[in-house]
Motif scaffolding. Structure first.
Motif, PDB file in Angstrom:
ATOM      1  N   THR A  27     -65.077 -39.989 -44.184  1.00  0.00           N
ATOM      2  CA  THR A  27     -64.378 -40.869 -45.230  1.00  0.00           C
ATOM      3  C   THR A  27     -63.017 -40.061 -45.675  1.00  0.00           C
ATOM      4  OG1 THR A  27     -66.362 -41.661 -45.902  1.00  0.00           O
ATOM      5  CG2 THR A  27     -64.633 -42.179 -47.372  1.00  0.00           C
ATOM      6  N   GLY A  28     -63.224 -38.739 -46.078  1.00  0.00           N
ATOM      7  CA  GLY A  28     -62.034 -38.145 -46.397  1.00  0.00           C
ATOM      8  C   GLY A  28     -61.102 -37.952 -45.251  1.00  0.00           C
ATOM      9  N   GLU A  29     -61.748 -37.933 -43.951  1.00  0.00           N
ATOM     10  CA  GLU A  29     -60.398 -37.744 -42.945  1.00  0.00           C
ATOM     11  C   GLU A  29     -59.630 -39.048 -42.806  1.00  0.00           C
ATOM     12  OE1 GLU A  29     -61.490 -38.040 -38.302  1.00  0.00           O
ATOM     13  OE2 GLU A  29     -61.897 -35.881 -39.171  1.00  0.00           O
ATOM     14  N   CYS A  30     -60.341 -40.042 -42.951  1.00  0.00           N
ATOM     15  CA  CYS A  30     -59.564 -41.569 -42.836  1.00  0.00           C
ATOM     16  C   CYS A  30     -58.868 -41.767 -43.905  1.00  0.00           C
ATOM     17  CB  CYS A  30     -60.953 -42.572 -43.131  1.00  0.00           C
ATOM     18  SG  CYS A  30     -60.383 -44.077 -42.692  1.00  0.00           S
ATOM     19  N   LEU A  31     -59.139 -41.106 -45.168  1.00  0.00           N
ATOM     20  CA  LEU A  31     -58.124 -41.310 -46.357  1.00  0.00           C
ATOM     21  C   LEU A  31     -56.905 -40.449 -45.959  1.00  0.00           C
ATOM     22  CD1 LEU A  31     -60.804 -41.351 -49.283  1.00  0.00           C
ATOM     23  CD2 LEU A  31     -59.543 -43.422 -48.764  1.00  0.00           C
ATOM     24  N   GLU A  32     -57.103 -39.493 -45.472  1.00  0.00           N
ATOM     25  CA  GLU A  32     -55.929 -38.709 -45.479  1.00  0.00           C
ATOM     26  C   GLU A  32     -55.076 -39.243 -44.304  1.00  0.00           C
ATOM     27  OE1 GLU A  32     -55.166 -34.113 -43.772  1.00  0.00           O
ATOM     28  OE2 GLU A  32     -57.215 -34.418 -44.884  1.00  0.00           O
ATOM     29  N   GLN A  33     -55.704 -39.659 -43.236  1.00  0.00           N
ATOM     30  CA  GLN A  33     -54.907 -40.238 -42.206  1.00  0.00           C
ATOM     31  C   GLN A  33     -54.218 -41.778 -42.681  1.00  0.00           C
ATOM     32  OE1 GLN A  33     -57.801 -41.367 -39.180  1.00  0.00           O
ATOM     33  NE2 GLN A  33     -58.021 -39.030 -38.303  1.00  0.00           N
ATOM     34  N   ALA A  34     -54.807 -42.174 -43.508  1.00  0.00           N
ATOM     35  CA  ALA A  34     -54.135 -43.449 -43.976  1.00  0.00           C
ATOM     36  C   ALA A  34     -53.078 -43.141 -44.922  1.00  0.00           C
ATOM     37  CB  ALA A  34     -55.185 -44.278 -44.833  1.00  0.00           C
ATOM     38  N   SER A  35     -53.160 -41.960 -45.742  1.00  0.00           N
ATOM     39  CA  SER A  35     -52.128 -41.583 -46.823  1.00  0.00           C
ATOM     40  C   SER A  35     -50.906 -41.078 -45.961  1.00  0.00           C
ATOM     41  CB  SER A  35     -52.571 -40.558 -47.695  1.00  0.00           C
ATOM     42  OG  SER A  35     -53.583 -41.173 -48.539  1.00  0.00           O
ATOM     43  N   ASP A  36     -51.522 -40.274 -44.830  1.00  0.00           N
ATOM     44  CA  ASP A  36     -50.270 -39.728 -43.986  1.00  0.00           C
ATOM     45  C   ASP A  36     -49.526 -40.777 -43.302  1.00  0.00           C
ATOM     46  OD1 ASP A  36     -51.029 -37.146 -44.570  1.00  0.00           O
ATOM     47  OD2 ASP A  36     -52.172 -36.740 -42.752  1.00  0.00           O
ATOM     48  N   ALA A  37     -49.865 -41.925 -42.782  1.00  0.00           N
ATOM     49  CA  ALA A  37     -49.403 -42.998 -42.141  1.00  0.00           C
ATOM     50  C   ALA A  37     -48.249 -43.849 -42.858  1.00  0.00           C
ATOM     51  CB  ALA A  37     -50.454 -44.069 -41.457  1.00  0.00           C
ATOM     52  N   LEU A  38     -48.563 -43.809 -44.116  1.00  0.00           N
ATOM     53  CA  LEU A  38     -47.853 -44.500 -45.260  1.00  0.00           C
ATOM     54  C   LEU A  38     -47.045 -43.631 -46.265  1.00  0.00           C
ATOM     55  CD1 LEU A  38     -50.293 -46.989 -46.883  1.00  0.00           C
ATOM     56  CD2 LEU A  38     -48.462 -47.527 -44.966  1.00  0.00           C
ATOM     57  N   ASN A  39     -47.252 -42.184 -45.927  1.00  0.00           N
ATOM     58  CA  ASN A  39     -46.802 -41.185 -46.836  1.00  0.00           C
ATOM     59  C   ASN A  39     -46.678 -41.604 -48.419  1.00  0.00           C
ATOM     60  OD1 ASN A  39     -45.030 -38.809 -47.061  1.00  0.00           O
ATOM     61  ND2 ASN A  39     -42.987 -40.180 -47.252  1.00  0.00           N
TER      62      ASN A  39
END
Length: 311
Positions: A27-39
């Motif tokens: 879950t934490g990894e997914c949230l991090e990836q999502a944030s990175d994609a959108l900056n």
């Protein structure tokens, strides 16, 4: 295995839905990836105020569906079929291996902005319960006009439909529906007129953006929520995702297709339980359960039981 994972559409969103995701490294990894994609920090998108934005709602639904799917799959569970209602098609495509998660985040951000900007106010969607399809279509024909547009948007069940259009037109249809004996006419928490020709132009713009994104043939059976048919190649799936905002959702037939092809366990990914309720009549000889409110080990046990029963 004969399991069918489904992903809800706009209207299912809940405040703090991302903060309430399962406590798991994935879950934490997914949230991090999502944030990175959108900056940007996606955890800022699920406040009550933020969820007034179509863009924020759609992004939260995408992140929630992908994160919880990854947690389920880490337990050794893999669906036979996936499908999503409207925006739910995007997490379904990611889980099916057809669309990269980061690309999905950027496309959904654009999708939400396009829909929101096209109709910033005065439009939306309304659910009608208790009438048959012919009656609803007759009422729409009475009201729909260039000055008061209103259309069929979702076919959810034999007696549950969603209409989309201007506030004034929907109110008029709702009044006629109640006079015809409708059990309910409920305005949905959706501020745009999805799944009708009013969104044809935004869909064309999104299709142009899709042209620069890699879409692959799905590795799982992906059912279109618009046509209720499997999408087997990348080009058809790309078209399905780009244009589903302006096409009628036939969810009733999509669930029926999965059942007729052998699915006997439907798991609804978060948030909400609406799709579970819609499936129960069709899944009479099976099970329809929602991830939200269920124990992870219970969902895994149900999946293993289906695999044993239908190897």
């Amino acid at each position: 295995m004969s399991s069918f994972w489904v992903f809800p559409g706009q209207g299912a969103q809940q405040p703090d839905m991302l903060h309430g995701l399962p406590s798991h490294p994935l879950t934490g990894e997914c949230l991090e990836q999502a944030s990175d994609a959108l900056n940007e920090d996606v955890l800022s998108l699920d406040t009550p105020a933020a969820l007034q934005s179509t863009r924020a709602v759609q992004l939260c639904l995408l992140v929630s569906g992908v994160a919880c799917s990854r947690v389920l799959m880490a337990q050794g569970n893999t669906p036979d079929y996936v499908a999503g209602l409207s925006i739910g098609a995007y997490p379904a495509a990611v889980v099916a291996g057809a669309l990269d998660f980061a690309d999905a985040m950027r496309l959904v951000a654009l999708r939400g902005e396009l829909m929101q900007n096209a109709y910033p106010q005065g439009y939306g969607m309304t659910a009608l319960i208790g009438l048959d399809q012919a009656t609803v279509e007759s009422l729409l024909a009475q009201v729909n006009s260039s000055s008061m547009p209103v259309y069929m948007a979702n076919i959810n069940a034999d007696n549950q439909f969603v209409i989309a259009g201007s506030d004034q037109a929907m109110a008029q249809v709702a009044g006629l529906a109640k006079a015809q004996g409708a059990a309910a006419a409920k305005r949905l928490a959706v501020s745009v007129p999805s799944h009708c020709e009013l969104l044809s132009e935004p869909a064309q713009i999104l299709a142009h953006a899709f042209a620069d994104v890699s879409v692959k043939a799905p590795t799982l059976r992906y059912l279109s929520g618009s046509t209720a048919r499997p999408m087997l190649n990348a080009d058809k799936l790309r078209d399905d995702l780009a244009f589903n905002m302006c096409r009628i959702v036939d969810w009733r037939s999509t669930v029926q297709t999965a059942y007729e092809r052998g699915a006997r366990l439907q798991i609804e990914l978060p948030p909400g339980t609406v799709l579970t309720g819609l499936a129960r009549r069709i899944f009479e000889q099976g099970s329809a359960v929602a991830f939200q409110g269920a124990r992870l080990d219970t969902l895994s046990a149900l999946s293993r039981e289906e695999e044993r029963r239908h190897p």
